[in-house]
Design a protein around this motif. Structure first.
Motif, short mmCIF file in Angstrom:
data_model
loop_
_atom_site.label_atom_id
_atom_site.label_comp_id
_atom_site.label_asym_id
_atom_site.label_seq_id
_atom_site.Cartn_x
_atom_site.Cartn_y
_atom_site.Cartn_z
N ARG A 101 125.04 -2.21 76.45
CA ARG A 101 124.65 -2.44 75.05
C ARG A 101 124.98 -4.25 75.54
O ARG A 101 124.62 -4.69 75.06
CB ARG A 101 125.70 -2.06 74.37
N ASP A 104 123.15 -8.16 81.37
CA ASP A 104 122.16 -8.24 81.45
C ASP A 104 121.92 -7.51 82.70
O ASP A 104 121.14 -7.23 82.77
CB ASP A 104 121.74 -9.86 81.39
N MET A 122 120.20 4.41 78.39
CA MET A 122 118.80 2.68 78.64
C MET A 122 118.08 3.54 77.82
O MET A 122 117.99 2.50 76.83
CB MET A 122 118.44 2.84 79.84
N GLU A 125 119.69 3.24 74.10
CA GLU A 125 119.69 1.52 73.55
C GLU A 125 118.89 1.41 73.41
O GLU A 125 118.22 0.20 72.85
CB GLU A 125 120.89 1.35 74.41
N ASP A 126 117.21 1.89 74.09
CA ASP A 126 116.12 1.30 74.30
C ASP A 126 116.84 -0.27 75.65
O ASP A 126 115.48 -1.21 74.34
CB ASP A 126 115.18 0.41 72.60
N ARG A 127 117.16 -0.52 75.44
CA ARG A 127 117.66 -2.13 76.85
C ARG A 127 117.73 -1.41 78.48
O ARG A 127 118.09 -0.37 78.38
CB ARG A 127 118.83 -1.57 76.04
N GLN A 128 117.24 -2.61 78.77
CA GLN A 128 117.42 -2.05 80.62
C GLN A 128 117.88 -3.50 80.93
O GLN A 128 117.53 -4.26 81.47
CB GLN A 128 115.92 -1.79 80.78
#
Length: 228
Positions: A101, A104, A122, A125-128
């Protein structure tokens, strides 16, 4: 636009000196200065120190602990959209979701259980964030990092089996060793796997790391002063 941050002439001067030394080390290695990215390690230093560095154009920072990073960086991002945060410390699996979260780049992927935890985090959270695999180049039992003998298989598994966004490798050589052979080993391993990012070198040895191909150097005390 960012608000006017606190001015700190010491941090400004230190940053200028480190940037100059990076440029000189790149010139000696016949590399362009822009080939090396400075990660300013702000662990244990307050958000005001980060803001002072931001005011000097430093946008990339490193933190060891997820909780400390959560306390500093989300509040700074709206004013500084170019800010990028690297997590460089050992990461517990139960902190994987918070790490995904806030960060970067996560530089300390070093074991299969953490690879699975990051993959699941990932997806949730739909974040990579980009990932670097930490290699324990000195095979030190007290230090984080995948063992040298296991590193090749682990790199392949992370990329091919788990589909993780692995960009490169990171290492912290043994304090008592000449760091150059460790940096050379990591660079050769990255080349073997077609990985472009090499995070290696800290305040005391970043010039040697640049000579061996570092793309990112992690400098803390030489910028922000000694930590408490």
């Amino acid at each position: 636009m960012p608000h006017d941050p606190p001015l700190d002439p010491t941090i400004a001067a230190n940053l200028g000196q480190i940037r100059h030394r990076i440029a000189e080390a790149c010139a000696r290695a016949n590399r362009p200065a822009e080939a090396v990215t400075l990660v300013a390690v702000s662990k244990t230093h307050p958000a005001t120190a980060v803001e002072a560095a931001l005011a000097c154009g430093q946008m990339i920072f490193g933190e060891n602990r997820v909780q400390e990073a959560e306390g500093k960086f989300p509040a700074l991002r709206p004013a500084w959209p170019a800010l990028r945060l690297h997590l460089i410390g050992a990461l517990q699996t139960n902190k994987a979701r918070e790490a995904v979260r806030v960060a970067d780049v996560i530089e300390s992927l070093d074991r299969p259980k953490l690879a699975l935890a990051l993959r699941d985090a990932m997806a949730r959270e739909d974040r990579q964030p980009r990932l670097l695999i930490q290699v324990n180049t000195g095979d030190e039992p007290q230090k984080a990092g995948i063992a040298r003998a296991e590193a090749d298989a682990f790199i392949r598994a992370c990329r091919e089996e788990h589909g993780l966004p692995v960009d490169g490798l990171m290492c912290i050589p043994p304090a008592e060793d000449d760091p150059r052979p460790h940096f050379a080993l990591l660079a050769e391993m990255a080349t073997r796997h077609g990985l472009a990012t090499l995070s290696m070198g800290m305040s005391g040895d970043f010039e040697a790391a640049i000579a061996e191909g570092a793309t990112h150097v992690r400098v803390g005390s030489a910028i922000f002063g000694r930590r408490d």
